[in-house]
Write a protein that holds these residues in place. Structure first.
Motif, PDB file in Angstrom:
ATOM      1  N   ARG A  47      24.234 -54.550 -39.286  1.00  0.00           N
ATOM      2  CA  ARG A  47      24.333 -53.473 -38.297  1.00  0.00           C
ATOM      3  C   ARG A  47      24.546 -54.073 -36.909  1.00  0.00           C
ATOM      4  NH1 ARG A  47      26.056 -50.821 -41.497  1.00  0.00           N
ATOM      5  NH2 ARG A  47      24.838 -50.200 -43.282  1.00  0.00           N
ATOM      6  N   ARG A  48      25.441 -53.478 -36.164  1.00  0.00           N
ATOM      7  CA  ARG A  48      25.716 -53.905 -34.792  1.00  0.00           C
ATOM      8  C   ARG A  48      25.210 -52.822 -33.847  1.00  0.00           C
ATOM      9  NH1 ARG A  48      28.512 -58.129 -36.179  1.00  0.00           N
ATOM     10  NH2 ARG A  48      30.170 -58.097 -37.709  1.00  0.00           N
ATOM     11  N   ILE A  49      24.267 -53.206 -33.005  1.00  0.00           N
ATOM     12  CA  ILE A  49      23.636 -52.271 -32.073  1.00  0.00           C
ATOM     13  C   ILE A  49      24.155 -52.581 -30.672  1.00  0.00           C
ATOM     14  CG2 ILE A  49      21.440 -51.428 -31.153  1.00  0.00           C
ATOM     15  CD1 ILE A  49      20.159 -52.653 -33.757  1.00  0.00           C
ATOM     16  N   ALA A  50      24.532 -51.534 -29.939  1.00  0.00           N
ATOM     17  CA  ALA A  50      25.044 -51.703 -28.579  1.00  0.00           C
ATOM     18  C   ALA A  50      24.253 -50.820 -27.626  1.00  0.00           C
ATOM     19  CB  ALA A  50      26.526 -51.344 -28.521  1.00  0.00           C
ATOM     20  N   VAL A  51      24.164 -51.250 -26.361  1.00  0.00           N
ATOM     21  CA  VAL A  51      23.499 -50.448 -25.342  1.00  0.00           C
ATOM     22  C   VAL A  51      24.331 -50.484 -24.061  1.00  0.00           C
ATOM     23  CG1 VAL A  51      22.042 -52.334 -24.453  1.00  0.00           C
ATOM     24  CG2 VAL A  51      21.307 -49.969 -24.164  1.00  0.00           C
ATOM     25  N   ARG A  52      24.301 -49.363 -23.353  1.00  0.00           N
ATOM     26  CA  ARG A  52      24.942 -49.291 -22.037  1.00  0.00           C
ATOM     27  C   ARG A  52      24.096 -48.393 -21.148  1.00  0.00           C
ATOM     28  NH1 ARG A  52      30.206 -45.436 -23.286  1.00  0.00           N
ATOM     29  NH2 ARG A  52      29.022 -43.495 -23.523  1.00  0.00           N
ATOM     30  N   ALA A  53      24.197 -48.634 -19.855  1.00  0.00           N
ATOM     31  CA  ALA A  53      23.463 -47.832 -18.884  1.00  0.00           C
ATOM     32  C   ALA A  53      24.439 -47.227 -17.889  1.00  0.00           C
ATOM     33  CB  ALA A  53      22.428 -48.692 -18.147  1.00  0.00           C
ATOM     34  N   THR A  54      24.007 -46.135 -17.280  1.00  0.00           N
ATOM     35  CA  THR A  54      24.752 -45.465 -16.213  1.00  0.00           C
ATOM     36  C   THR A  54      23.803 -45.301 -15.041  1.00  0.00           C
ATOM     37  OG1 THR A  54      26.106 -44.275 -17.820  1.00  0.00           O
ATOM     38  CG2 THR A  54      26.015 -43.356 -15.593  1.00  0.00           C
ATOM     39  N   ASP A  55      24.292 -45.583 -13.827  1.00  0.00           N
ATOM     40  CA  ASP A  55      23.422 -45.429 -12.654  1.00  0.00           C
ATOM     41  C   ASP A  55      23.607 -44.040 -12.031  1.00  0.00           C
ATOM     42  OD1 ASP A  55      25.632 -45.493 -10.872  1.00  0.00           O
ATOM     43  OD2 ASP A  55      25.368 -47.625 -10.453  1.00  0.00           O
ATOM     44  N   ARG A  56      22.811 -43.752 -11.014  1.00  0.00           N
ATOM     45  CA  ARG A  56      22.843 -42.423 -10.384  1.00  0.00           C
ATOM     46  C   ARG A  56      24.115 -42.176  -9.578  1.00  0.00           C
ATOM     47  NH1 ARG A  56      16.552 -40.905  -9.071  1.00  0.00           N
ATOM     48  NH2 ARG A  56      15.939 -41.094 -11.239  1.00  0.00           N
ATOM     49  N   ARG A  57      24.924 -43.212  -9.369  1.00  0.00           N
ATOM     50  CA  ARG A  57      26.226 -43.037  -8.713  1.00  0.00           C
ATOM     51  C   ARG A  57      27.312 -42.699  -9.726  1.00  0.00           C
ATOM     52  NH1 ARG A  57      25.327 -48.411  -5.616  1.00  0.00           N
ATOM     53  NH2 ARG A  57      24.330 -47.676  -3.715  1.00  0.00           N
ATOM     54  N   TRP A  97      18.795 -52.012 -15.318  1.00  0.00           N
ATOM     55  CA  TRP A  97      18.599 -52.044 -13.872  1.00  0.00           C
ATOM     56  C   TRP A  97      19.897 -51.702 -13.164  1.00  0.00           C
ATOM     57  CZ3 TRP A  97      18.474 -56.100 -17.183  1.00  0.00           C
ATOM     58  CH2 TRP A  97      19.447 -57.085 -17.049  1.00  0.00           C
ATOM     59  N   ALA A  98      19.766 -51.252 -11.916  1.00  0.00           N
ATOM     60  CA  ALA A  98      20.942 -50.870 -11.132  1.00  0.00           C
ATOM     61  C   ALA A  98      20.699 -50.995  -9.632  1.00  0.00           C
ATOM     62  CB  ALA A  98      21.363 -49.447 -11.482  1.00  0.00           C
ATOM     63  N   GLY A  99      19.644 -51.716  -9.233  1.00  0.00           N
ATOM     64  CA  GLY A  99      19.382 -51.889  -7.807  1.00  0.00           C
ATOM     65  C   GLY A  99      19.068 -50.573  -7.131  1.00  0.00           C
ATOM     66  N   GLU A 100      19.635 -50.375  -5.948  1.00  0.00           N
ATOM     67  CA  GLU A 100      19.339 -49.166  -5.172  1.00  0.00           C
ATOM     68  C   GLU A 100      19.908 -47.901  -5.807  1.00  0.00           C
ATOM     69  OE1 GLU A 100      23.325 -50.466  -3.959  1.00  0.00           O
ATOM     70  OE2 GLU A 100      21.454 -51.559  -4.119  1.00  0.00           O
ATOM     71  N   ALA A 101      20.857 -48.039  -6.745  1.00  0.00           N
ATOM     72  CA  ALA A 101      21.460 -46.861  -7.379  1.00  0.00           C
ATOM     73  C   ALA A 101      20.554 -46.270  -8.455  1.00  0.00           C
ATOM     74  CB  ALA A 101      22.811 -47.218  -7.983  1.00  0.00           C
ATOM     75  N   GLN A 102      19.605 -46.990  -8.938  1.00  0.00           N
ATOM     76  CA  GLN A 102      18.682 -46.609 -10.005  1.00  0.00           C
ATOM     77  C   GLN A 102      19.405 -46.241 -11.297  1.00  0.00           C
ATOM     78  OE1 GLN A 102      16.061 -43.564  -8.338  1.00  0.00           O
ATOM     79  NE2 GLN A 102      14.456 -45.102  -8.346  1.00  0.00           N
ATOM     80  N   VAL A 103      18.724 -46.439 -12.399  1.00  0.00           N
ATOM     81  CA  VAL A 103      19.260 -46.122 -13.719  1.00  0.00           C
ATOM     82  C   VAL A 103      19.078 -44.624 -13.972  1.00  0.00           C
ATOM     83  CG1 VAL A 103      18.977 -46.510 -16.189  1.00  0.00           C
ATOM     84  CG2 VAL A 103      18.761 -48.421 -14.594  1.00  0.00           C
ATOM     85  N   ALA A 104      20.167 -43.965 -14.327  1.00  0.00           N
ATOM     86  CA  ALA A 104      20.109 -42.539 -14.627  1.00  0.00           C
ATOM     87  C   ALA A 104      20.021 -42.281 -16.121  1.00  0.00           C
ATOM     88  CB  ALA A 104      21.341 -41.831 -14.070  1.00  0.00           C
ATOM     89  N   ARG A 105      20.722 -43.122 -16.916  1.00  0.00           N
ATOM     90  CA  ARG A 105      20.789 -42.882 -18.357  1.00  0.00           C
ATOM     91  C   ARG A 105      21.021 -44.200 -19.087  1.00  0.00           C
ATOM     92  NH1 ARG A 105      24.873 -39.637 -18.153  1.00  0.00           N
ATOM     93  NH2 ARG A 105      26.481 -41.064 -18.840  1.00  0.00           N
ATOM     94  N   VAL A 106      20.422 -44.317 -20.263  1.00  0.00           N
ATOM     95  CA  VAL A 106      20.654 -45.449 -21.168  1.00  0.00           C
ATOM     96  C   VAL A 106      21.076 -44.851 -22.497  1.00  0.00           C
ATOM     97  CG1 VAL A 106      19.600 -47.400 -22.376  1.00  0.00           C
ATOM     98  CG2 VAL A 106      18.970 -46.919 -20.001  1.00  0.00           C
ATOM     99  N   GLU A 107      22.110 -45.442 -23.120  1.00  0.00           N
ATOM    100  CA  GLU A 107      22.609 -44.940 -24.389  1.00  0.00           C
ATOM    101  C   GLU A 107      22.718 -46.080 -25.400  1.00  0.00           C
ATOM    102  OE1 GLU A 107      25.793 -41.613 -23.269  1.00  0.00           O
ATOM    103  OE2 GLU A 107      26.009 -43.506 -22.151  1.00  0.00           O
TER     104      GLU A 107
END
Length: 120
Positions: A80-90, A35-45
């Motif tokens: 195994r270690r799994i990681a996630v990160r998101a980037t917003d539209r900003r 989630w990213a509020g008003e910026a919206q999620v652009a990408r998840v990795e």
């Protein structure tokens, strides 16, 4: 006096598999929400064992709504270690490490889970 929080920090979580879960080796679907509020999620990795970041498929997203995502990986036996990160539209991306802030309300560091993968 406190500081007003008027923006959500971009954030992603792994919802499956769970921390400490035992999985068979081979193709595995990783799922979660971002989630990213008003910026919206652009990408998840997603990254496994500190390897490169791979772009996950966002299955559903909307303004002010959680984005549901999935990513299939081929897991070898072992811890195994799994990681996630998101980037917003900003262009804001979750930081690798927590950024200190009053009360911890805006904590959004990369989320990680460890799983035990066993030969079939």
């Amino acid at each position: 006096p406190g500081r007003r929080i008027d923006r959500l920090s971009v954030h992603a979580l792994i919802t499956a598999p769970a921390e400490g879960e035992r999985l068979p080796a081979g193709p595995t679907v990783i799922r979660g929400a971002a989630w990213a509020g008003e910026a919206q999620v652009a990408r998840v990795e997603v990254s496994v064992d500190g390897g490169g970041w791979e772009v996950a498929e966002i299955e559903r997203r909307g303004l002010y709504a959680r984005a549901l995502w999935r990513h299939e990986v081929d897991l070898a036996a072992g811890l195994r270690r799994i990681a996630v990160r998101a980037t917003d539209r900003r262009g804001a991306t979750q930081p690798e490490r927590p950024v200190p802030n009053a009360g911890g309300y805006c904590a959004n560091a990369v989320h990680r889970v460890a799983v035990a993968v066993e030969e079939r």
